[in-house]
Design an enzyme around this catalytic site. Sequence first.
Site, mmCIF file in Angstrom:
data_model
loop_
_atom_site.group_PDB
_atom_site.id
_atom_site.type_symbol
_atom_site.label_atom_id
_atom_site.label_comp_id
_atom_site.label_asym_id
_atom_site.label_seq_id
_atom_site.Cartn_x
_atom_site.Cartn_y
_atom_site.Cartn_z
ATOM 1 N N HIS A 1 -3.883 -4.916 -0.330
ATOM 2 C CA HIS A 1 -3.521 -5.467 0.981
ATOM 3 C C HIS A 1 -3.630 -6.987 0.940
ATOM 4 O O HIS A 1 -4.708 -7.528 1.176
ATOM 5 C CB HIS A 1 -4.458 -4.920 2.065
ATOM 6 N N GLU B 1 -2.750 -9.049 3.051
ATOM 7 C CA GLU B 1 -3.116 -9.559 4.384
ATOM 8 C C GLU B 1 -4.620 -9.491 4.626
ATOM 9 O O GLU B 1 -5.126 -10.047 5.593
ATOM 10 C CB GLU B 1 -2.331 -8.796 5.466
ATOM 11 N N CYS C 1 0.838 -1.206 0.000
ATOM 12 C CA CYS C 1 0.000 0.000 0.000
ATOM 13 C C CYS C 1 0.874 1.257 0.000
ATOM 14 O O CYS C 1 1.618 1.482 -0.934
ATOM 15 C CB CYS C 1 -0.992 -0.035 1.166
#
Lengths: 251, 193
Positions: B175, B177, B77
Amino acid sequence: MLTKRIVPCLDIKNGRTVKGVNFVDLRDAGDPVVLAKQYADLGADELVFLDIAATLENRKTMHDMVLKVAEQVNIPFTVGGGISSVEDVDDLLHCGADKVSINSSAVKRPELINELSKKFGSQCVVVAIDAKEVDGKWLVHLAGGTIPIDIELFDWAKEVEKRGAGEILFTSMNHDGTKAGFANVALSKLSDLVNIPIIASGGAGTVQHFIDTFKEGKADAALAASVFHFGEIPILELKEELRKNNIEVRL
Amino acid sequence: MKLTIVNYGAGNIKSIQFAFQRLGYEAILTDNPEEIISSDKIIFPGVGEASSAMTKLKLSELDQLIPQLKQPVLGICLGMQLMCNHSQEGDTNGLGIFDVNVKRFSNKVKVPQMGWNTITNLKSGLFKGIKEEEYMYLVHSYYAEQCKESIATSHYEFDYVSALENDNFYGVQFHPEKSGAAGEKLLKNFLEL
């Protein structure tokens, strides 16, 4: 293409989900972590946890829950309820929340929005607005939609955007709980008025309601609770129907 | 394997640590240069505003260290954006690892872009086993322009670069994650580079 998002909302009290949840055979439907994982596996795009009995005493319980959700769930989630300061948000983000949702505290002290977006970035600041249409005017309500105040929905939405909100979660008190569809006229007006994403909330009852709120209401995301919790609308089937109706979704 | 997440006070890094934990790896959070240099793999995260994040990097002199790293580094990001030449956000000079500038989406679209979007034109080992048009979760107002170091593109207002690669340096705008199983696959690929 950016997809429209389907967002189940879980009401939390003392670290447990309230309202019955019985959409699948879960060993503990009251455990928000188990539920959140299940929703992530079933195709939810994002989750919202709303602490409906937020008090100082149970803050620690909420933090523990957020930590466990962040540990185990691989989709983004927002936490709301009882958040009124930069410190509150700092704590929740440190526990792994992706976004926080503020409501009454933003109305009482609008500068909070500026402070949060400056310190943490707009992307994690969701401003929730509960409003009710009374005599043709959409008035903002506080305390879970029970107390009307003299602020108009559209004025307030413009202001929260200007102050740095990254997203608006709009709940229509006229539609909430009715299962008769979302407030698409107001939603569409909101979407044209501000340039940040809008989450539609209140009124989901059928698949068609979701189609309508994305097409007519121009919503970027749609939030619902009971239709998902009670398995009335399985998320995957909902998304397949949305795709058939030319609405971009993640499948 | 020693896995480190650069902790310079910019954003929510807990979720990245948890994602690796789900994959069975413990990641260390640190801003200590020796710890970072001695790592096998390094994650360079970032959420928030570019100029203030860059100021924090400079305070700890990590702006000098990061471009010199020889092991695989993954920017996520804002981390990816700071690895570029320059960002329009706060008129910020970046680390210059990727030869590209970062600009703001126009008001023709809602800003930030928030949600799941597809990645295409995948061109790196980072995407091994990840299909074209896979969905990833993104939240951003600024984007990297098309460039030769692009290893993935996405479409919002126009086509832009959603992942970059230059030698041992990788950057993703999304992202991983928070991008479900596909995102976890990408993190695993990074660990196996």
